[in-house]
Design an enzyme around this catalytic site. Sequence first.
Site, short mmCIF file in Angstrom:
data_model
loop_
_atom_site.label_atom_id
_atom_site.label_comp_id
_atom_site.label_asym_id
_atom_site.label_seq_id
_atom_site.Cartn_x
_atom_site.Cartn_y
_atom_site.Cartn_z
N SER A 87 0.82 -1.21 0.00
CA SER A 87 0.00 0.00 0.00
C SER A 87 0.86 1.26 0.00
O SER A 87 2.01 1.25 0.43
CB SER A 87 -0.91 0.02 1.23
OG SER A 87 -1.69 -1.16 1.28
N1 SAH Z 1 -1.01 -5.02 3.78
C1 SAH Z 1 -0.24 -5.30 2.58
C2 SAH Z 1 -0.95 -4.87 1.32
C3 SAH Z 1 -1.79 -5.96 0.86
S1 SAH Z 1 -2.51 -5.91 -0.74
C4 SAH Z 1 1.14 -4.70 2.66
O1 SAH Z 1 1.44 -3.95 3.59
O2 SAH Z 1 1.96 -5.02 1.79
C5 SAH Z 1 -3.89 -6.97 -0.37
C6 SAH Z 1 -3.54 -8.40 -0.04
O3 SAH Z 1 -4.74 -9.05 0.33
C7 SAH Z 1 -2.95 -9.18 -1.20
O4 SAH Z 1 -1.73 -9.73 -0.83
C8 SAH Z 1 -4.00 -10.26 -1.47
O5 SAH Z 1 -3.44 -11.49 -1.90
C9 SAH Z 1 -4.67 -10.39 -0.10
N2 SAH Z 1 -6.02 -10.96 -0.12
C10 SAH Z 1 -6.97 -10.83 -1.08
N3 SAH Z 1 -8.08 -11.50 -0.74
C11 SAH Z 1 -7.83 -12.07 0.47
C12 SAH Z 1 -8.60 -12.90 1.34
N4 SAH Z 1 -9.85 -13.30 1.06
N5 SAH Z 1 -8.02 -13.30 2.51
C13 SAH Z 1 -6.75 -12.93 2.82
N6 SAH Z 1 -5.99 -12.16 2.04
C14 SAH Z 1 -6.51 -11.73 0.88
#
Ligand code: SAH
Length: 237
Positions: A87
């Site tokens: 993010s």
């Molecule tokens: N917090 C992260 C940004 C994450 S982007 C950071 O600091 O880098 C969103 C993430 O959510 C992705 O890695 C994606 O694979 C995950 N995601 C999507 N759907 C999900 C679900 N149902 N359960 C858990 N993770 C999920």
Amino acid sequence: MYVPANVRCTAGVMFLVAIAAPLTGGSDPFALQREQMVRQIEDRGIRSPNTLRVMRATPRHLFLPPDLQARAYEDRPLPIGFDATISQPYIVALMTELLEPAKQHRVLEIGTGSGYQAAVLAQLVDHVFTIEIVPALAQSAQLTLRRLGYSNVTVRQGDGYRGWPAEAPFPRIILTASPPEIPQTLIDQLAHGGRLVAPVGRLGSQELVLIEKMANGTLRRRSVGPVAFVPMKPGGR
Ligand code: SAH
């Protein structure tokens, strides 16, 4: 959401060089860029000293693959593979501030991704429980967090829609992937008196939402503004 960084004058940069170098003994090549990132975040209205302190202390570049490290401190999300992004720094700071984390809190994060948001929170709370649906991301985030010494983060590969029943209730919950609506399971796993921060809605019409669960269990919902997050995958429900 991407907003261009403010243009700064040379005198400002010189000042930053002067203050950033002693902080690191000159050993961290990204210290100046990180300081500029934090100042930009501060200029945009993030006031919490704790949030600013941990953003200053967290080596964001080490949560990225080598070819993207030079861009780690730009105020924008960056791709980390598997349709995921790390993010944007301003949004990480905003969500951290909205969460009002405290030392005694156990936090649930949905969407571990690179592990960066979990690392930021880990420095402010008792423990972070974080769930990632993509096995390779869960594994690499776990390795990064362990290597960097964030020992109070537990990463689990799984479906965030289920939450983490064995550790619930959580006084704080953060979603970093966007569901169409906040899953009832996660609301149920939020402690009374707790706060939940999440991007909600479909891409193009997402908003950042703060949910407060009152002591009597009623919910208060506030919209904070438009955002653009990776959609939350439906998982295997
Ligand atoms: N917090 C992260 C940004 C994450 S982007 C950071 O600091 O880098 C969103 C993430 O959510 C992705 O890695 C994606 O694979 C995950 N995601 C999507 N759907 C999900 C679900 N149902 N359960 C858990 N993770 C999920």
